[in-house]
Design an enzyme around this catalytic site. Structure first.
Site, PDB file in Angstrom:
ATOM      1  N   ASP A 130      43.790  38.582  36.671  1.00  0.00           N
ATOM      2  CA  ASP A 130      44.532  39.007  37.857  1.00  0.00           C
ATOM      3  C   ASP A 130      44.902  40.473  37.643  1.00  0.00           C
ATOM      4  O   ASP A 130      45.648  40.796  36.715  1.00  0.00           O
ATOM      5  CB  ASP A 130      45.781  38.125  37.972  1.00  0.00           C
ATOM      6  CG  ASP A 130      46.693  38.529  39.111  1.00  0.00           C
ATOM      7  OD1 ASP A 130      46.500  39.615  39.705  1.00  0.00           O
ATOM      8  OD2 ASP A 130      47.618  37.745  39.402  1.00  0.00           O
TER       9      ASP A 130
ATOM     10  N   ASP B 119      44.760  43.088  47.886  1.00  0.00           N
ATOM     11  CA  ASP B 119      45.740  43.977  48.511  1.00  0.00           C
ATOM     12  C   ASP B 119      47.081  43.256  48.655  1.00  0.00           C
ATOM     13  O   ASP B 119      48.139  43.769  48.241  1.00  0.00           O
ATOM     14  CB  ASP B 119      45.187  44.394  49.887  1.00  0.00           C
ATOM     15  CG  ASP B 119      45.934  45.544  50.520  1.00  0.00           C
ATOM     16  OD1 ASP B 119      46.854  46.091  49.893  1.00  0.00           O
ATOM     17  OD2 ASP B 119      45.593  45.895  51.669  1.00  0.00           O
TER      18      ASP B 119
ATOM     19  N   THR C   8      33.937  42.652  47.906  1.00  0.00           N
ATOM     20  CA  THR C   8      33.210  41.389  47.694  1.00  0.00           C
ATOM     21  C   THR C   8      34.000  40.158  48.132  1.00  0.00           C
ATOM     22  O   THR C   8      33.531  39.033  47.949  1.00  0.00           O
ATOM     23  CB  THR C   8      32.803  41.204  46.218  1.00  0.00           C
ATOM     24  OG1 THR C   8      33.991  40.986  45.437  1.00  0.00           O
ATOM     25  CG2 THR C   8      32.041  42.400  45.695  1.00  0.00           C
TER      26      THR C   8
ATOM     27  N   GLY D 179      43.989  39.026  50.194  1.00  0.00           N
ATOM     28  CA  GLY D 179      43.221  39.215  48.963  1.00  0.00           C
ATOM     29  C   GLY D 179      43.985  39.999  47.922  1.00  0.00           C
ATOM     30  O   GLY D 179      45.199  39.849  47.748  1.00  0.00           O
TER      31      GLY D 179
HETATM   32  P1  ADP Z   1      37.744  43.218  50.349  1.00  0.00           P
HETATM   33  O1  ADP Z   1      38.399  43.174  51.704  1.00  0.00           O
HETATM   34  O2  ADP Z   1      37.483  44.629  49.860  1.00  0.00           O
HETATM   35  O3  ADP Z   1      36.554  42.325  50.252  1.00  0.00           O
HETATM   36  P2  ADP Z   1      39.377  41.248  48.930  1.00  0.00           P
HETATM   37  O4  ADP Z   1      40.767  41.439  48.417  1.00  0.00           O
HETATM   38  O5  ADP Z   1      39.160  40.236  49.988  1.00  0.00           O
HETATM   39  O6  ADP Z   1      38.902  42.715  49.363  1.00  0.00           O
HETATM   40  O7  ADP Z   1      38.419  40.906  47.731  1.00  0.00           O
HETATM   41  C1  ADP Z   1      37.989  41.832  46.763  1.00  0.00           C
HETATM   42  C2  ADP Z   1      37.820  41.104  45.448  1.00  0.00           C
HETATM   43  O8  ADP Z   1      39.092  40.991  44.807  1.00  0.00           O
HETATM   44  C3  ADP Z   1      37.284  39.693  45.574  1.00  0.00           C
HETATM   45  O9  ADP Z   1      36.254  39.528  44.606  1.00  0.00           O
HETATM   46  C4  ADP Z   1      38.485  38.819  45.251  1.00  0.00           C
HETATM   47  O10 ADP Z   1      38.102  37.613  44.614  1.00  0.00           O
HETATM   48  C5  ADP Z   1      39.223  39.691  44.268  1.00  0.00           C
HETATM   49  N1  ADP Z   1      40.656  39.426  44.067  1.00  0.00           N
HETATM   50  C6  ADP Z   1      41.538  38.809  44.872  1.00  0.00           C
HETATM   51  N2  ADP Z   1      42.758  38.775  44.286  1.00  0.00           N
HETATM   52  C7  ADP Z   1      42.637  39.398  43.074  1.00  0.00           C
HETATM   53  C8  ADP Z   1      43.522  39.690  42.001  1.00  0.00           C
HETATM   54  N3  ADP Z   1      44.819  39.347  42.029  1.00  0.00           N
HETATM   55  N4  ADP Z   1      43.026  40.348  40.905  1.00  0.00           N
HETATM   56  C9  ADP Z   1      41.730  40.732  40.856  1.00  0.00           C
HETATM   57  N5  ADP Z   1      40.850  40.478  41.836  1.00  0.00           N
HETATM   58  C10 ADP Z   1      41.294  39.829  42.944  1.00  0.00           C
END
Ligand code: ADP
Length: 174
Positions: free
Chosen positions: A13, A37, A121, A35
């Site tokens: 994370d 963000d 992704t 996600g």
């Molecule tokens: P985007 O809109 O750019 O696709 P997302 O947040 O939906 O952004 O996803 C981008 C990546 O971040 C995905 O592979 C998702 O699984 C991953 N992700 C989501 N939460 C976390 C986290 N807390 N730490 C790391 N990666 C994360």
């Protein structure tokens, strides 16, 4: 490729990752989303959003920095990845630009360590098998230009993404 040996991949994370800067996969409003963000704003507290409000948004492929609030990082670099539209809308170059700009900004901020999620992704639908080599190659090129950055870590949120990034990194190392 010169910078590639300063890249590592890890499962985890990113909000718990203690790099000098963590990169956020934001949307162009910079006003928060789901996600990674949403996770960054939840864990970092309201000061990040306060700063984001003053930035006036961010173009796709560009990056802007704020403090990191309550996160263990010092800075958050907000970058806006492309929405996947099938591959003919400049998505690959825009994803590369996110990594190039984020490394440049990390260097300007004096960071020695920087952590990335797998930008675009998730909800934005960029196939991870295509995204991983672009992300890794562009970051390696950036590290080669910015010797002060000692390490870039890709923090992947699933075993599946981790395996894809590991495979792509092995390919780049040759
Ligand atoms: P985007 O809109 O750019 O696709 P997302 O947040 O939906 O952004 O996803 C981008 C990546 O971040 C995905 O592979 C998702 O699984 C991953 N992700 C989501 N939460 C976390 C986290 N807390 N730490 C790391 N990666 C994360």
């Amino acid at each position: 490729m010169q910078g590639v040996h300063r890249i590592e991949v890890a499962l985890g994370d990113i909000t718990r990752h203690a790099a000098d800067a963590i990169v956020n996969a934001a949307n162009s409003s910079l006003l928060g989303g789901g996600g990674v963000d949403g996770a960054i704003h939840r864990a970092g507290g309201p000061s990040i959003l306060e700063e984001c409000r003053r930035l006036g948004g961010c173009a796709t492929g560009d990056a802007k920095a704020t403090g990191a609030g309550d996160l263990p990082a010092r800075h958050v670099i907000h970058t806006v990845g492309p929405v996947w539209q099938g591959g003919d809308a400049g998505e690959e170059e825009l994803l590369a630009s996110c990594h190039r700009r984020s490394v440049e900004l990390a260097a300007e901020l004096g960071c020695r360590t920087v952590a990335f999620p797998a930008i675009s992704t998730g909800v934005y639908g960029f196939p991870v098998e295509l995204a991983a080599p672009i992300a890794l190659r562009t970051t390696a090129e950036g590290l080669a230009r910015h010797e002060a950055i000692e390490r870039a870590t890709f923090v992947l949120f699933s075993e599946g993404h981790l395996r894809v990034f590991e495979h792509a990194l092995a390919g780049l190392r040759g």
